[in-house]
Design a protein around this motif. Structure first.
Motif, PDB file in Angstrom:
ATOM      1  N   ILE A 165       0.862  -1.182  -0.076  1.00  0.00           N
ATOM      2  CA  ILE A 165      -0.033   0.075   0.105  1.00  0.00           C
ATOM      3  C   ILE A 165       0.976   1.218   0.069  1.00  0.00           C
ATOM      4  O   ILE A 165       1.855   1.274   0.701  1.00  0.00           O
ATOM      5  N   VAL A 166       0.581   2.028  -1.032  1.00  0.00           N
ATOM      6  CA  VAL A 166       1.243   3.300  -1.056  1.00  0.00           C
ATOM      7  C   VAL A 166       0.099   4.442  -0.754  1.00  0.00           C
ATOM      8  O   VAL A 166      -0.839   4.612  -1.334  1.00  0.00           O
ATOM      9  N   THR A 167       0.513   5.458   0.147  1.00  0.00           N
ATOM     10  CA  THR A 167      -0.569   6.624   0.321  1.00  0.00           C
ATOM     11  C   THR A 167      -0.120   7.824  -0.215  1.00  0.00           C
ATOM     12  O   THR A 167       1.198   8.167   0.113  1.00  0.00           O
ATOM     13  N   GLU A 168      -0.677   8.613  -1.014  1.00  0.00           N
ATOM     14  CA  GLU A 168      -0.350   9.784  -1.441  1.00  0.00           C
ATOM     15  C   GLU A 168      -1.919  10.700  -1.279  1.00  0.00           C
ATOM     16  O   GLU A 168      -2.746  10.377  -1.171  1.00  0.00           O
ATOM     17  N   GLN A 169      -1.412  11.961  -1.464  1.00  0.00           N
ATOM     18  CA  GLN A 169      -2.324  13.004  -1.228  1.00  0.00           C
ATOM     19  C   GLN A 169      -2.962  13.508  -2.641  1.00  0.00           C
ATOM     20  O   GLN A 169      -2.388  13.477  -3.543  1.00  0.00           O
TER      21      GLN A 169
END
Length: 263
Positions: A165-169
């Protein structure tokens, strides 16, 4: 049945185990010194046949092209390593019989390479058939080594797919509405005079207006976007292999000529 009539045909034949797995090719045939029957063969294994292992011919079969021994591939490849340089010693023969569990060597018997005179070891790594000598007439056989190059499939690496999982805005602009107070002043006219004169002459009162506005509400939804599959493709490269090969040359030695021998 494998007997003395097809010994020469065994040389170079492919060898398969009882599990139908190819082991290698026949390098040399060993014959019982007394009975003159083929008893053992050496099998060339490895990428270029650089390693040899012994296998018994008990219950083996030969169809003219392939030799099938009565033992699986792994059993043959793990057999004791013995120099295939001519005659097998009694201790070496006993070690082979013990490993394969196919009996014991006869008390007065010995095994020797069928291309070697008994008791005289042939040179190591020598192939071919030298029929020269004082009793072979006026001809001799010239032999040479031939280089056979093949390929085998080996594992060169492994690849795997892993998901994390990669979290980005994420920024989006949305319109947001709200109410603001406005004050409207109207002059007294005949049209609104009635409304203006209702009530007392001088009074204190308040009027309240409820203001409303929009605020941003967010929600998230998980949706599939693509499928990723791991596969392989075959890419063929060209590689050069260099090996030394030997050959025999026959020269004429003329006792009456004082010159360099001709080839």
């Amino acid at each position: 049945m494998i007997d003395t009539t097809n010994i020469n045909d065994l040389i170079g034949a492919d060898v398969y185990g009882s599990d139908d797995e190819k082991i290698g090719s026949v390098g040399q045939v060993y014959v019982d010194a007394e009975a003159q029957t083929p008893t053992w063969v050496t099998i060339k294994t490895g990428l270029f046949g650089t390693s040899e292992t012994f296998a018994p011919l008990d219950d083996a079969s030969f169809d003219g092209y392939q030799v099938r021994v009565a033992y699986p591939k792994d059993t043959v490849k793990d057999a004791p390593r013995i120099d295939s340089d001519g005659e097998i010693s009694r201790e070496e023969e006993d070690a082979l019989y013990t490993y394969y569990g196919n009996g014991t060597a006869a008390p007065d018997a010995a095994l020797y390479d069928q291309d070697t005179d008994r008791g005289n070891a042939a040179p190591r790594d020598t192939e071919g058939y030298d029929t020269s000598g004082p009793t072979t007439g006026d001809a001799m056989t010239r032999s040479e080594e031939q280089l056979h190059v093949g390929t085998e499939k080996v594992e060169t690496g492994r690849a795997r797919l892993r998901k994390h999982i990669v979290t980005e805005q994420v920024t989006k602009t949305v319109p947001v509405s709200h109410e603001e107070i406005t004050v409207t002043r109207e002059p007294i006219t005949d049209a609104n005079l009635g409304d203006a004169m209702t009530g007392g002459e001088l009074t204190s009162e308040e009027h309240e207006v409820v203001l409303t506005g929009e605020r941003v509400v967010t929600s998230k939804e998980t949706v599939p976007v693509e499928r990723v599959r791991l596969g392989t493709e075959t890419v063929t490269d060209q590689q050069q292999v260099t090996e030394d090969v030997s050959h025999e040359e026959i020269e004429l030695i003329d006792p009456d000529a004082d010159s360099t021998p001709s080839k």
